[in-house]
Scaffold this active site. Structure first.
Site, mmCIF file in Angstrom:
data_model
loop_
_atom_site.group_PDB
_atom_site.id
_atom_site.type_symbol
_atom_site.label_atom_id
_atom_site.label_comp_id
_atom_site.label_asym_id
_atom_site.label_seq_id
_atom_site.Cartn_x
_atom_site.Cartn_y
_atom_site.Cartn_z
ATOM 1 N N GLY A 295 0.045 5.302 4.152
ATOM 2 C CA GLY A 295 -1.264 4.653 4.260
ATOM 3 C C GLY A 295 -2.490 5.479 4.018
ATOM 4 N N SER A 296 -3.591 4.882 4.274
ATOM 5 C CA SER A 296 -4.864 5.498 4.541
ATOM 6 C C SER A 296 -5.839 5.645 3.385
ATOM 7 C CB SER A 296 -4.683 6.786 5.287
ATOM 8 O OG SER A 296 -4.978 6.537 6.629
#
Lengths: 230, 63
Positions: free
Chosen positions: A197-198
């Site tokens: 993610g992110s």
């Protein structure tokens, strides 16, 4: 007759198994139809979150997640997107601009340098460092993340200093950076990977004019995010 | 007393074909529900009509 009975029973059992799998896996897609679905339908958010919690993602998802397609880097003195995803925000400050790209579970997680240059250093910053800072300093690119962790690649160029931030959450905390101090980088070259993610943020000199706006999709190494550098 | 014997006759094959058809229709509905962005009632009615008509046509063909 027994062969016929066996064949007919087998067909019925297959039908029952297919229906049973569909019911057991609901609301997630059954293995019978999953290959026909796009990534977002095949592995919905709740399913990916369950993979992360159990730390047992299936091989098919891992193969998808770890894909690393080649990209055609546009020529010229422009800046290219550092990651696949959606532009979350472009934060302008007197001393620098933060260009924030948010990655979803289904995006390619290979990070590329937006500009050619030489790596000055690679910094690692954990949650403790963030807590010492004021919120106004941190929230420009953290987007409300809890327990953020980041690695920052400092890239020296003829047009000034650029920083490439790979950000993830503390509990995910899986960032791989292949760039190292002294390494010469070509524009669009791979510099690392976020394993979960992110966000990826590019800190640029303040005079860089970006062509795109928040909400637009970008492709790492291919989408031109800013024209020729001043 | 009459003893029941599995014959695997034409009726059985028709029954099995119906099971296969309904299974495919059920999985097809799951697929359509995930891929087609319409409200569930329209999907049930539309898909039900298609599956029903196709089922009747196929049944007449194989009879």
């Amino acid at each position: 007759m027994s062969k016929k009975l066996l064949g007919q029973s087998l067909i019925l059992v297959i039908c029952l198994v297919l229906i049973g799998l569909q019911v057991a896996r609901f609301p997630f897609p059954s293995p019978a139809i999953a290959p026909l679905l796009g990534p977002r339908d095949r592995w919905p958010t709740e399913m990916v979150m369950a993979f992360i919690e159990s730390e047992t993602p299936p091989k098919s998802f891992l193969e998808f997640f770890n894909r690393d397609p080649e990209r055609t880097v546009p020529p010229g003195g422009n800046l290219v997107a550092p990651a696949d995803g959606v532009i979350k925000r472009i934060v302008r400050r007197p001393e620098q601009t933060h260009f924030v790209v948010g990655l979803s579970f289904w995006d390619v997680h290979v990070v590329r340098t937006p500009v050619a240059g030489r790596v000055l250093k690679v910094e690692e910053e954990g949650v403790a460092i963030f807590r010492e800072r004021s919120e106004t300093d941190a929230d420009a690119y953290l987007d409300g993340k809890l327990g953020p962790v980041q690695k920052v690649i400092w890239i020296e160029t003829d047009d000034g200093l650029f920083k490439l931030r790979l950000i993830t959450s503390w509990w995910a905390s899986r960032l791989k950076v292949s760039a190292y101090p002294g390494k010469a980088l070509a524009k669009g070259e791979r510099v690392g990977r976020i394993l979960l993610g992110s966000s990826v943020v590019v800190d640029t000199p303040p005079d860089v004019e970006f062509r795109l706006q928040a909400g637009e999709r970008v492709i790492a190494g291919e989408t031109i995010i800013a024209g020729d550098l001043p | 007393m009459k003893r029941w014997v599995w014959t695997g006759d034409s009726f059985t094959w028709h029954f099995i074909a119906a099971c296969v058809y309904l299974t495919a229709a059920w999985l097809g509905f799951d697929l359509a529900w995930r891929l087609i962005d319409v409200d569930i009632l329209s999907l049930v009615v539309g898909y039900g009509l298609v599956v029903g008509v196709l089922g009747v046509v196929l049944a007449r063909l194989v009879r």
